[in-house]
Write a protein that holds these residues in place. Structure first.
Motif, PDB file in Angstrom:
ATOM      1  N   ASP A 190     -26.040 -41.777  17.881  1.00  0.00           N
ATOM      2  CA  ASP A 190     -26.093 -42.126  19.376  1.00  0.00           C
ATOM      3  C   ASP A 190     -26.963 -43.645  19.769  1.00  0.00           C
ATOM      4  O   ASP A 190     -26.387 -44.130  20.404  1.00  0.00           O
ATOM      5  N   THR A 191     -28.170 -43.604  19.011  1.00  0.00           N
ATOM      6  CA  THR A 191     -28.804 -44.816  19.212  1.00  0.00           C
ATOM      7  C   THR A 191     -28.102 -46.202  18.635  1.00  0.00           C
ATOM      8  O   THR A 191     -27.915 -47.040  19.531  1.00  0.00           O
ATOM      9  N   GLU A 216     -24.832 -46.304  18.215  1.00  0.00           N
ATOM     10  CA  GLU A 216     -23.478 -46.677  19.211  1.00  0.00           C
ATOM     11  C   GLU A 216     -24.080 -47.417  20.407  1.00  0.00           C
ATOM     12  O   GLU A 216     -23.223 -48.200  20.938  1.00  0.00           O
ATOM     13  N   SER A 225     -23.855 -40.054  28.011  1.00  0.00           N
ATOM     14  CA  SER A 225     -23.616 -38.794  27.631  1.00  0.00           C
ATOM     15  C   SER A 225     -22.413 -38.675  26.619  1.00  0.00           C
ATOM     16  O   SER A 225     -22.625 -37.667  25.902  1.00  0.00           O
ATOM     17  N   ALA A 249     -21.748 -40.836  24.260  1.00  0.00           N
ATOM     18  CA  ALA A 249     -22.497 -41.172  22.986  1.00  0.00           C
ATOM     19  C   ALA A 249     -23.357 -40.139  22.347  1.00  0.00           C
ATOM     20  O   ALA A 249     -23.204 -39.663  21.268  1.00  0.00           O
ATOM     21  N   LEU A 250     -24.103 -39.418  23.124  1.00  0.00           N
ATOM     22  CA  LEU A 250     -24.888 -38.286  22.670  1.00  0.00           C
ATOM     23  C   LEU A 250     -23.984 -37.092  22.436  1.00  0.00           C
ATOM     24  O   LEU A 250     -24.205 -36.412  21.316  1.00  0.00           O
ATOM     25  N   LYS A 251     -22.741 -36.840  22.946  1.00  0.00           N
ATOM     26  CA  LYS A 251     -21.917 -35.874  22.638  1.00  0.00           C
ATOM     27  C   LYS A 251     -21.265 -36.185  21.267  1.00  0.00           C
ATOM     28  O   LYS A 251     -21.097 -35.302  20.384  1.00  0.00           O
ATOM     29  N   ARG A 252     -20.865 -37.313  21.040  1.00  0.00           N
ATOM     30  CA  ARG A 252     -20.236 -37.746  20.059  1.00  0.00           C
ATOM     31  C   ARG A 252     -21.465 -37.608  18.653  1.00  0.00           C
ATOM     32  O   ARG A 252     -20.871 -37.235  17.463  1.00  0.00           O
ATOM     33  N   ALA A 253     -22.630 -37.749  18.888  1.00  0.00           N
ATOM     34  CA  ALA A 253     -23.573 -37.503  17.918  1.00  0.00           C
ATOM     35  C   ALA A 253     -23.989 -36.271  17.760  1.00  0.00           C
ATOM     36  O   ALA A 253     -24.743 -35.935  17.037  1.00  0.00           O
ATOM     37  N   ARG A 267     -25.327 -34.001  20.070  1.00  0.00           N
ATOM     38  CA  ARG A 267     -26.730 -33.604  20.266  1.00  0.00           C
ATOM     39  C   ARG A 267     -26.429 -32.275  20.989  1.00  0.00           C
ATOM     40  O   ARG A 267     -25.458 -31.991  21.722  1.00  0.00           O
TER      41      ARG A 267
END
Length: 408
Positions: free
Chosen positions: A176-177, A179, A199, A201-205, A207
């Motif tokens: 996520d960082t 991205e 959010s 990006a966090l979801k794709r990672a 988290r």
């Protein structure tokens, strides 16, 4: 017997052949590859009896790997891998002026294996599978080290241009960082990101937890004020950040692919289960340990020899009335790194290892020195398990702890 000194370069080998008295029989420069190794066999064959054992040929060379060394071992020669530092010190016996030549190095290597081969280590007869594990495990570790360097360079660029990113992101190599930094490598672009974008990006990672709250915290960090950076300079740093992010992403992908190859080769090795049974060793560290120790059953005469090679055993320097015991720094750094990580992980995986570490610390020993002593003990345990091909057992490895528990 014949003694061959082989000074290698990228595209050729300077060789010298001596007899048992040190008399030079022949010398020459051979090309790398099949033509060169064929010519070497011809030079040796011209001075070796027809019914002689190939083991009567001793070759000194400053490496222990590669197709050339494999060809020498396959021919039945005794191949001795000479440490380049040892070879340089030995060469000083012939000249104090500092003069050096490839032919002179070949002469020194031939002389060295003729007079001091009992002090040197022959090339280990590792299996093809162990060699495959070594190639992939070393490459995997190198990529991990390269990624760490790139992450440090990314952090340095962010500290100079975008310190808020360093403050809000715990791991600069997280998916996520990377991205978010790819989308917004400068403070101005980061301030335009919405909570929904963060959010996502966090979801794709993948988290977990309160993603919306985490996204709001990141956005608040981006919105916080910082010392201004001039536009052209900020744009330049943005290009640098994007380049570093791309490199880190590529390295992460290749580390995953190469890690799968490490697992594939290591999982086929007959010693894999024994290594994985050791406390603190997972698939990656176990593969690195196997790669650096090798699997030649005759390479280490005893546990002490394995500890010395690992660099975990101390070195004693005694002169007159002064005796100093120091850590061994001339060692295989890749193996030392893996064993240090194993010792640290074993503190939670093995009660016996934890008790041993605590006892050393109680005597006033520092953390890293205590880990080194624990690693030394674990190497001895590993040697016994590999020698008998048995899995690690806590009660057998730390019998004093079992006795203490029984008494308690």
């Amino acid at each position: 017997m014949l003694f061959v000194g082989d000074d290698r370069a990228e595209d050729h080998h300077d060789v010298e052949v001596q007899d048992g008295t040190g008399r030079r029989l022949t010398k020459g420069r051979l090309p790398e590859g099949l033509a060169g190794i064929t010519r070497l066999h011809e030079l040796v064959g011209a001075h070796l009896a027809e019914d002689a054992d190939p083991a009567e040929v001793v070759v000194g060379i400053e490496t222990d790997r590669g197709p050339w060394v494999s060809a020498l071992v396959a021919a039945g020669y005794q191949v001795i891998a000479v440490n380049p530092v040892q070879a340089a010190r030995y060469r000083e016996r012939y000249s104090t002026s500092g003069a050096k030549s490839d032919a002179g190095d070949a002469h020194a290597l031939a002389d060295m294996v003729r007079t001091d081969r009992h002090q040197l280590r022959p090339v280990a007869g590792d299996s093809d599978l162990a060699e495959a594990v070594k190639v992939t495990a070393r490459a995997h570790q190198t990529l991990v080290w390269d990624r760490t360097r790139q992450v440090q360079r990314l952090r340095a660029a962010l500290v100079e241009s975008f310190p808020a990113a360093v403050a809000v992101f715990d791991d600069l190599d997280a998916a996520d960082t990377l991205e978010l930094l790819e989308k917004a490598p400068t403070p101005d672009l980061a301030r335009r990101l919405t909570v929904a974008q963060i959010s996502a990006a966090l979801k794709r990672a993948r988290r977990r937890g309160d993603l919306a709250g985490r996204a709001r915290a990141i956005r608040a960090g981006f919105q916080a004020g910082q010392l201004p950076v001039r536009p052209a300079t900020a744009a330049a740093y943005g290009a640098v950040v994007r380049a570093q992010v791309g490199l880190i992403g590529t390295l992460t992908t290749e580390i995953g692919r190469l890690g799968a190859q490490v697992d594939a080769h290591f999982g086929q090795h007959p010693d894999a289960e024994v290594l994985l049974s050791q406390p603190g060793l997972g698939p990656v560290l176990a593969a690195r340990v196997l790669a650096e120790f090798g699997d030649d059953p005759d390479r280490y005469a005893d546990a002490k020899a394995r500890k010395n090679y690992a660099g975990t055993s101390p070195v004693t320097r005694a002169s007159g009335k002064k005796t100093v015991v120091m850590a061994r720094y001339a060692r295989n750094d890749r193996l030392a790194d893996a064993l240090h990580q194993q010792a640290f992980s074993a503190l939670n995986a093995s009660p016996g290892a934890r008790a041993y570490y605590d006892a050393i610390r109680a005597r006033g020993t520092g953390h890293h020195a205590a880990l080194r002593q624990l690693g030394n003990r674990l190497v001895g345990i590993l040697h016994g398990c590999l020698k008998t091909h048995t899995h690690y057992q806590e009660a057998t490895a730390w019998p004093q702890n079992v006795a203490s528990d029984a008494a308690a």
